[in-house]
Motif scaffolding. Structure first.
Motif, PDB file in Angstrom:
ATOM      1  N   LEU A  48      36.603  18.524  45.334  1.00 18.76           N
ATOM      2  CA  LEU A  48      37.647  19.525  45.525  1.00 18.76           C
ATOM      3  C   LEU A  48      37.873  20.385  44.289  1.00 18.76           C
ATOM      4  CD1 LEU A  48      40.252  17.259  47.386  1.00 18.76           C
ATOM      5  CD2 LEU A  48      38.648  18.897  48.406  1.00 18.76           C
ATOM      6  N   GLY A  49      36.990  20.268  43.304  1.00 18.54           N
ATOM      7  CA  GLY A  49      37.169  20.973  42.041  1.00 18.54           C
ATOM      8  C   GLY A  49      37.230  22.481  42.160  1.00 18.54           C
ATOM      9  N   GLU A  50      36.626  23.051  43.198  1.00 19.74           N
ATOM     10  CA  GLU A  50      36.648  24.508  43.361  1.00 19.74           C
ATOM     11  C   GLU A  50      38.008  25.008  43.838  1.00 19.74           C
ATOM     12  OE1 GLU A  50      34.822  26.114  47.160  1.00 19.74           O
ATOM     13  OE2 GLU A  50      33.810  24.162  47.037  1.00 19.74           O
ATOM     14  N   PHE A  51      38.852  24.097  44.336  1.00 24.99           N
ATOM     15  CA  PHE A  51      40.138  24.498  44.892  1.00 24.99           C
ATOM     16  C   PHE A  51      41.291  24.344  43.905  1.00 24.99           C
ATOM     17  CE2 PHE A  51      37.621  22.727  48.474  1.00 24.99           C
ATOM     18  CZ  PHE A  51      37.450  23.900  49.201  1.00 24.99           C
ATOM     19  N   PHE A  52      41.240  23.327  43.052  1.00 25.83           N
ATOM     20  CA  PHE A  52      42.324  23.057  42.111  1.00 25.83           C
ATOM     21  C   PHE A  52      41.813  22.079  41.054  1.00 25.83           C
ATOM     22  CE2 PHE A  52      42.558  19.923  45.451  1.00 25.83           C
ATOM     23  CZ  PHE A  52      42.774  18.739  44.781  1.00 25.83           C
ATOM     24  N   ARG A  53      42.609  21.830  40.043  1.00 27.37           N
ATOM     25  CA  ARG A  53      42.230  20.896  38.978  1.00 27.37           C
ATOM     26  C   ARG A  53      42.473  19.470  39.468  1.00 27.37           C
ATOM     27  NH1 ARG A  53      44.137  22.173  32.973  1.00 27.37           N
ATOM     28  NH2 ARG A  53      43.033  20.165  32.874  1.00 27.37           N
ATOM     29  N   THR A  54      41.417  18.790  39.784  1.00 28.67           N
ATOM     30  CA  THR A  54      41.554  17.431  40.317  1.00 28.67           C
ATOM     31  C   THR A  54      42.029  16.431  39.270  1.00 28.67           C
ATOM     32  OG1 THR A  54      39.204  17.008  39.916  1.00 28.67           O
ATOM     33  CG2 THR A  54      39.829  17.814  42.112  1.00 28.67           C
ATOM     34  N   ASP A  55      41.861  16.767  37.971  1.00 29.87           N
ATOM     35  CA  ASP A  55      42.324  15.832  36.936  1.00 29.87           C
ATOM     36  C   ASP A  55      43.846  15.846  36.794  1.00 29.87           C
ATOM     37  OD1 ASP A  55      42.651  18.289  35.728  1.00 29.87           O
ATOM     38  OD2 ASP A  55      41.394  17.852  33.986  1.00 29.87           O
ATOM     39  N   SER A  56      44.514  16.667  37.587  1.00 24.52           N
ATOM     40  CA  SER A  56      45.974  16.668  37.605  1.00 24.52           C
ATOM     41  C   SER A  56      46.529  15.623  38.564  1.00 24.52           C
ATOM     42  CB  SER A  56      46.502  18.055  37.998  1.00 24.52           C
ATOM     43  OG  SER A  56      46.132  19.027  37.035  1.00 24.52           O
ATOM     44  N   TYR A  57      45.625  14.829  39.150  1.00 22.60           N
ATOM     45  CA  TYR A  57      46.022  13.803  40.115  1.00 22.60           C
ATOM     46  C   TYR A  57      45.428  12.453  39.710  1.00 22.60           C
ATOM     47  CZ  TYR A  57      47.693  17.772  42.707  1.00 22.60           C
ATOM     48  OH  TYR A  57      48.389  18.901  43.055  1.00 22.60           O
ATOM     49  N   LEU A  58      45.945  11.399  40.298  1.00 17.84           N
ATOM     50  CA  LEU A  58      45.501  10.060  39.931  1.00 17.84           C
ATOM     51  C   LEU A  58      44.046   9.826  40.312  1.00 17.84           C
ATOM     52  CD1 LEU A  58      48.650   7.944  40.884  1.00 17.84           C
ATOM     53  CD2 LEU A  58      47.884   8.611  38.595  1.00 17.84           C
ATOM     54  N   THR A  59      43.584  10.465  41.381  1.00 18.60           N
ATOM     55  CA  THR A  59      42.177  10.399  41.771  1.00 18.60           C
ATOM     56  C   THR A  59      41.749  11.789  42.241  1.00 18.60           C
ATOM     57  OG1 THR A  59      42.118  10.031  44.182  1.00 18.60           O
ATOM     58  CG2 THR A  59      42.815   8.168  42.812  1.00 18.60           C
TER      59      THR A  59
END
Length: 445
Positions: free
Chosen positions: A257-268
């Motif tokens: 999902l990296g193209e949609f939002f920053r996934t590192d802002s979530y626990l997984t």
């Protein structure tokens, strides 16, 4: 309707005669009772009045239990610099990180915090749902009480005061107590046509999704990670035109999902498709159990009130109450045995460890079979009988409805009941489910 004899008296439940004068008194009493019920129903939902008394009755759901443990000093919640109390509360409630799903439609409490760039995260186990928004003021909880259904709470993310769960006093019920939740305080998964800001285009329609929903109506306004072959859903895309059509192809079979939002802002980095499918089933299964609980208690309460007016035995159950209880039992069975489940036309696989962790929770019979075993080729579960049959909510159903569910379930699984409703269950499926239940469920011992 009471049928009068030629002498102006009607037979009572025990063969005694009721005089015409007394009948007029009873009739007046019945009218007052019915009028009172109708007037009260227009003023407040049935479940806010006795015998349910939803807003006032004591609850003992998992969040309420955790709150008591915190108050007693047995548990302490720690605030994480990035996620606040989220990691600590998930651990305390035994909610797995792998259950994370992400929704970007503005369809919940903190809608101003939600967008396609900042989706809301939802975590769950069998009885608790936890909502988290980036920079949110509160964590949101929906927790299942065995007697009272869904109970809603918030927990402030502020570190300025001690963590305290605050129970909602009815505000959440505007969405969480409607036909979408089987008319009880409950849970729902909605699929919407969401625009670039996450706003649902309500004029295009919305869907309440469960295991019966067509695949192409699921997960509008949600992110979805995992493979699903040639099947298409509404997830991972936004509605950009007035025709309210979605490019389902571009959202299909996403594993990143990296193209949609920053996934590192979530626990997984996941919004696992298998977790979503289990979540859809679980929410409406819980609602069906709660609806049966409430309907039975209300039917008995009203029947007992009538007994007093009609001078019947106090515990006499009227025919109308019996029909209501029977109908509730049938609805529980239909959800329990996955009736009308959408048949998968391609295999499904998630991207996280959710499927493995979910299946590992058992319990299992001597052949290592479990109702939590997943199929994901043609249906959700390998053995189509909901694992929520082990839940406290099912265990604590009023005996009048629980006994009916169990009696009918045993008849279906033994092959005695061959009604059309349950023809999706092969003889082998029925036998295997019954064997698992006999080995793992106390009501089948």
């Amino acid at each position: 309707m009471v049928s009068l004899h030629s002498n102006g008296a009607a037979p009572s439940a025990h063969g005694r005669s009721i005089t015409a004068a007394k009948l007029r008194v009873i009739s007046g009493g019945l009218f007052c009772l019915v009028f009172w019920m109708a007037s009260s129903a227009s003023a407040q939902p049935d479940f806010e009045r006795p015998p349910i008394d939803y807003l006032n009755a004591e609850v003992n759901d998992p969040v309420a239990k955790l709150a008591k443990r915190i108050e007693a000093g047995e548990v302490a919640l720690n605030s994480d610099p990035k996620f606040g109390y989220l990691p600590s509360v998930l651990e305390a409630l035994d909610v797995p990180l792998s259950s994370q799903t992400l929704v970007f439609s503005k369809t919940s409490l903190q809608l101003h915090r939600i967008s396609p760039r900042r989706p809301r995260a939802l975590y769950f186990n069998d009885d608790v749902y936890v909502g988290y928004c980036q920079h949110g003021d509160v964590l949101e909880f929906a927790s299942t009480d065995a007697k009272q259904g869904a109970i809603f709470y918030t927990l402030s993310q502020s570190e300025e005061k001690e963590p305290e769960f605050v129970r909602d006093r009815g505000g959440c019920l505007s969405c969480h107590a409607s036909s979408r939740t089987q008319n009880v305080p409950g849970f729902l998964i909605r699929s919407v046509f969401a625009d670039a800001a996450g706003r649902p285009k309500l004029g295009s329609g919305t869907f309440t999704t469960d295991h019966t929903s067509p695949f192409d109506e699921r997960w509008g306004g949600w992110y979805v990670t995992g493979s699903h072959g040639s099947m298409r859903h509404m997830g991972n895309v936004i509605c950009t035109d007035e025709a309210h059509e979605l490019d389902r192809e571009s959202g299909a079979n996403q594993d990143d999902l990296g193209e949609f939002f920053r996934t590192d802002s979530y626990l997984t980095p996941h919004s696992d498709i298998v977790a979503l499918m289990v979540l859809e089933h679980q929410t409406q299964m819980h609602n069906a159990i709660t609806a049966a609980n409430f309907e039975t208690r209300q039917a008995l309460h009203q029947s007992y009130q009538m007994n007093e007016l009609l001078e019947r035995e106090p515990d006499f159950i009227s025919e109308s109450a019996t029909r209501r209880i029977e109908s509730s039992a049938d609805r529980v069975l239909k959800y329990l045995l996955m009736c009308d489940e959408f048949a998968l036309t391609d295999s499904v696989a998630g991207t996280s460890t959710f499927a493995k962790e979910f299946a590992s929770m058992g319990p299992r019979d001597s052949e290592q079979r479990s109702l939590r075993d997943l199929d994901l080729e043609t249906r959700l579960f390998r053995y189509p009988c909901s694992y929520l049959i082990y839940s406290d909510s099912f265990t604590e159903l009023p005996s009048e409805v629980k006994a009916r569910v169990l009696e009918k379930l045993k008849s279906i699984l033994s092959g005695d009941d061959q009604s059309e409703t349950y023809q999706h269950l092969s003889d082998t499926m029925r036998r295997e489910i019954l064997e698992i239940l006999k080995a793992t469920h106390p009501d089948f011992q």
